[in-house]
Design an enzyme around this catalytic site. Structure first.
Site, PDB file in Angstrom:
ATOM      1  N   LYS A 213      -5.773 -34.272  14.267  1.00 39.66           N
ATOM      2  CA  LYS A 213      -6.468 -33.000  14.115  1.00 39.66           C
ATOM      3  C   LYS A 213      -7.559 -32.951  15.169  1.00 39.66           C
ATOM      4  O   LYS A 213      -8.393 -33.856  15.252  1.00 39.66           O
ATOM      5  CB  LYS A 213      -7.073 -32.917  12.728  1.00 39.66           C
ATOM      6  CG  LYS A 213      -7.824 -31.632  12.502  1.00 39.66           C
ATOM      7  CD  LYS A 213      -8.085 -31.466  11.037  1.00 39.66           C
ATOM      8  CE  LYS A 213      -8.804 -30.175  10.775  1.00 39.66           C
ATOM      9  NZ  LYS A 213      -9.113 -30.039   9.344  1.00 39.66           N
ATOM     10  N   ARG A 223     -12.561 -20.486   8.833  1.00 46.22           N
ATOM     11  CA  ARG A 223     -13.896 -20.737   8.283  1.00 46.22           C
ATOM     12  C   ARG A 223     -14.458 -19.483   7.635  1.00 46.22           C
ATOM     13  O   ARG A 223     -15.213 -19.567   6.675  1.00 46.22           O
ATOM     14  CB  ARG A 223     -14.800 -21.328   9.369  1.00 46.22           C
ATOM     15  CG  ARG A 223     -14.309 -22.724   9.748  1.00 46.22           C
ATOM     16  CD  ARG A 223     -15.165 -23.428  10.769  1.00 46.22           C
ATOM     17  NE  ARG A 223     -14.508 -24.674  11.179  1.00 46.22           N
ATOM     18  CZ  ARG A 223     -14.878 -25.417  12.209  1.00 46.22           C
ATOM     19  NH1 ARG A 223     -15.917 -25.053  12.938  1.00 46.22           N
ATOM     20  NH2 ARG A 223     -14.229 -26.521  12.496  1.00 46.22           N
ATOM     21  N   LYS A 236     -17.694 -30.862  14.387  1.00 46.77           N
ATOM     22  CA  LYS A 236     -16.930 -31.916  13.712  1.00 46.77           C
ATOM     23  C   LYS A 236     -16.457 -32.994  14.684  1.00 46.77           C
ATOM     24  O   LYS A 236     -15.483 -33.688  14.418  1.00 46.77           O
ATOM     25  CB  LYS A 236     -15.758 -31.282  12.960  1.00 46.77           C
ATOM     26  CG  LYS A 236     -16.210 -30.235  11.931  1.00 46.77           C
ATOM     27  CD  LYS A 236     -15.080 -29.822  10.994  1.00 46.77           C
ATOM     28  CE  LYS A 236     -15.589 -28.846   9.932  1.00 46.77           C
ATOM     29  NZ  LYS A 236     -14.551 -28.486   8.944  1.00 46.77           N
ATOM     30  N   LYS A 267      -2.424 -30.529  14.542  1.00 41.92           N
ATOM     31  CA  LYS A 267      -3.222 -29.312  14.331  1.00 41.92           C
ATOM     32  C   LYS A 267      -4.308 -29.201  15.375  1.00 41.92           C
ATOM     33  O   LYS A 267      -4.993 -30.204  15.591  1.00 41.92           O
ATOM     34  CB  LYS A 267      -3.833 -29.408  12.934  1.00 41.92           C
ATOM     35  CG  LYS A 267      -4.768 -28.317  12.544  1.00 41.92           C
ATOM     36  CD  LYS A 267      -5.262 -28.588  11.143  1.00 41.92           C
ATOM     37  CE  LYS A 267      -6.234 -27.543  10.675  1.00 41.92           C
ATOM     38  NZ  LYS A 267      -6.700 -27.829   9.323  1.00 41.92           N
ATOM     39  N   SER A 293      -5.397 -20.611  12.112  1.00 41.80           N
ATOM     40  CA  SER A 293      -5.887 -19.240  11.945  1.00 41.80           C
ATOM     41  C   SER A 293      -6.141 -18.534  13.274  1.00 41.80           C
ATOM     42  O   SER A 293      -5.812 -17.355  13.429  1.00 41.80           O
ATOM     43  CB  SER A 293      -7.149 -19.254  11.098  1.00 41.80           C
ATOM     44  OG  SER A 293      -8.138 -20.085  11.690  1.00 41.80           O
ATOM     45  N   TYR A 332       0.702 -19.003   8.747  1.00 36.55           N
ATOM     46  CA  TYR A 332       0.375 -17.800   7.965  1.00 36.55           C
ATOM     47  C   TYR A 332       1.448 -16.731   8.144  1.00 36.55           C
ATOM     48  O   TYR A 332       1.488 -15.760   7.411  1.00 36.55           O
ATOM     49  CB  TYR A 332      -1.002 -17.268   8.386  1.00 36.55           C
ATOM     50  CG  TYR A 332      -2.085 -18.315   8.221  1.00 36.55           C
ATOM     51  CD1 TYR A 332      -2.582 -18.611   6.960  1.00 36.55           C
ATOM     52  CD2 TYR A 332      -2.566 -19.040   9.311  1.00 36.55           C
ATOM     53  CE1 TYR A 332      -3.544 -19.602   6.786  1.00 36.55           C
ATOM     54  CE2 TYR A 332      -3.526 -20.031   9.148  1.00 36.55           C
ATOM     55  CZ  TYR A 332      -4.010 -20.300   7.888  1.00 36.55           C
ATOM     56  OH  TYR A 332      -4.947 -21.290   7.714  1.00 36.55           O
TER      57      TYR A 332
HETATM   58  C1  PBG Z   1     -10.851 -28.547   7.388  1.00 38.66           C
HETATM   59  C2  PBG Z   1      -9.795 -27.568   7.675  1.00 38.66           C
HETATM   60  C3  PBG Z   1      -9.714 -26.793   8.833  1.00 38.66           C
HETATM   61  C4  PBG Z   1      -8.633 -25.957   8.704  1.00 38.66           C
HETATM   62  C5  PBG Z   1      -8.014 -26.256   7.484  1.00 38.66           C
HETATM   63  N1  PBG Z   1      -8.761 -27.262   6.859  1.00 38.66           N
HETATM   64  C6  PBG Z   1     -10.539 -26.868  10.069  1.00 38.66           C
HETATM   65  C7  PBG Z   1     -11.969 -26.649   9.995  1.00 38.66           C
HETATM   66  O1  PBG Z   1     -12.467 -25.743   9.323  1.00 38.66           O
HETATM   67  O2  PBG Z   1     -12.643 -27.413  10.678  1.00 38.66           O
HETATM   68  C8  PBG Z   1      -8.224 -24.941   9.708  1.00 38.66           C
HETATM   69  C9  PBG Z   1      -7.033 -24.128   9.403  1.00 38.66           C
HETATM   70  C10 PBG Z   1      -6.901 -22.911  10.231  1.00 38.66           C
HETATM   71  O3  PBG Z   1      -7.694 -22.663  11.167  1.00 38.66           O
HETATM   72  O4  PBG Z   1      -5.970 -22.146   9.957  1.00 38.66           O
HETATM   73  N2  PBG Z   1     -10.544 -29.535   6.493  1.00 38.66           N
END
Ligand code: PBG
Length: 344
Positions: A213, A223, A236, A267, A293, A332
């Site tokens: 990730k 978010r 992060k 990811k 996303s 999605y």
């Molecule tokens: C964090 C988490 C993230 C996503 C899913 N779980 C990343 C984050 O907020 O740092 C992102 C998924 C997306 O962007 O569709 N555990």
């Protein structure tokens, strides 16, 4: 100078001379031969649908930066699961948006057996037992600072976080989750979750490791979706992988495989196709991508402006994951893609 090309110039060496008689276009000349020689195919069985869960009943809210995506309460999540099953989608993945006043420094709500994520699993499994349910055990939806781990003196503490998510994984399995998919990137979490699951009678519950990730900027709309946008302090980068690194991703995935991961997830998706290819080649594991996303939002936004053909770009992007070596894609787009694929 006005150059004159006489016909003889090309005739000195024909195209057949140049290609040695090979013609790549023979296999492209008609639909039937393209169908016959196609190397990769996207099917409904490749899709995992991530859905967002909110408290209450009968609740459904749009997410601004993700047109067509909604947060739903557990009861409606069960309806969504029914719809997914009817479309032939094999599995859904749930992500909670919990109340702000339930969030704290350690993300303690993840250890509440009937929190909304577990309630959603119970509701989904009661309505559609045959659909796969994949749950995340990261702390970010549960902490008041938006990090995936416990924050102490400005540091995300690894080992304490691991023991908490291992306990949370057991609660999620108890609620009926089929696969635990930790997205937190703490060291040692796969082994700890495996041990906790096995020790509590859940040896048939799988682990899909977010093996690689990346510390990506493509997570923005997510978010907003889970309400960590305004909360997150700093970034992060002390636990997600630097987007510049590929060898490191392989080493990280190797640890997860050794610790007992059943499947690997990469990811974000499209910007990291090279990582997908490397991990699939290296480990020969069931390999998945999370089309996140920001990737979804970009395609939707351009399509809404009429700048691209949204449906075609969606299908092309999903097919690209298959070509890179993915066994499936968390996206999605899942219901939209499934509906289109069902028409064929
Ligand atoms: C964090 C988490 C993230 C996503 C899913 N779980 C990343 C984050 O907020 O740092 C992102 C998924 C997306 O962007 O569709 N555990």
């Amino acid at each position: 100078m006005n150059r004159q090309f006489d016909k003889a110039t090309l005739n000195k060496r024909t195209v057949n001379d140049i290609t040695g008689g090979r013609r790549m276009r023979r296999n492209r000349k008609a639909g039937w031969v393209r169908d016959l020689t196609r190397e990769n195919t996207l099917t409904i069985h490749d899709l995992i649908w991530p859905i967002f869960i909110i408290p209450g009943t009968g609740q459904r809210e749009p997410i601004e930066a993700m047109p067509g995506v909604f947060r739903v309460s557990a009861d409606l999540a069960a309806h969504e699961a029914e719809r997914a099953a009817k479309l032939g989608i094999p599995a859904i993945a749930t992500f909670p948006k919990i109340e702000l006043d339930l969030r704290d420094q350690t993300g303690s709500n993840i250890l509440v057996a009937d929190n909304i994520i577990n309630r959603a699993t119970i509701a989904i499994k009661a309505a559609v037992p045959e659909i796969g349910v994949i749950t995340d055990v990261a702390l970010d939806p549960f902490t008041d600072h938006g990090h995936d781990g416990i924050l102490r003196d400005g540091v995300i503490v690894n080992d304490e976080t691991v023991s908490q998510i291992a306990q949370a994984a057991v609660l999620q399995a108890e609620a009926g989750a089929d696969i635990i998919a930790p997205s937190d990137m703490m060291d040692g979490r796969i082994g700890a979750i495996r041990e906790a699951l096995d020790g509590n009678g859940f040896s048939d519950v799988g682990i899909m490791s977010y093996a690689t990730k990346f510390a990506s900027s493509f997570y923005g709309p997510y978010r907003e979706a889970i309400g960590t946008q305004g909360l997150l302090q700093g970034d992060k980068r002390t636990y997600y992988i630097d987007p510049a690194n590929s060898d490191e991703a392989v080493r990280d995935a190797a640890m997860d495989v050794e610790e007992g991961a059943d499947m690997l997830l990469i990811k974000p998706g499209l910007p990291y196709l090279d990582i997908i290819l490397r991990l699939k080649d290296t480990f020969a594991m069931p390999t998945f991508a999370y089309q996140v996303s920001g990737e979804y939002a970009m395609i939707k936004a351009a399509a809404q402006n009429g700048w691209i053909d949204g449906e075609q770009v969606m299908l092309e992007s999903l097919l690209a994951f298959k070509r890179a070596g993915c066994d499936g894609i968390m996206t999605y787009f899942a219901p939209e893609a499934a509906a289109l694929l069902n028409q064929d």
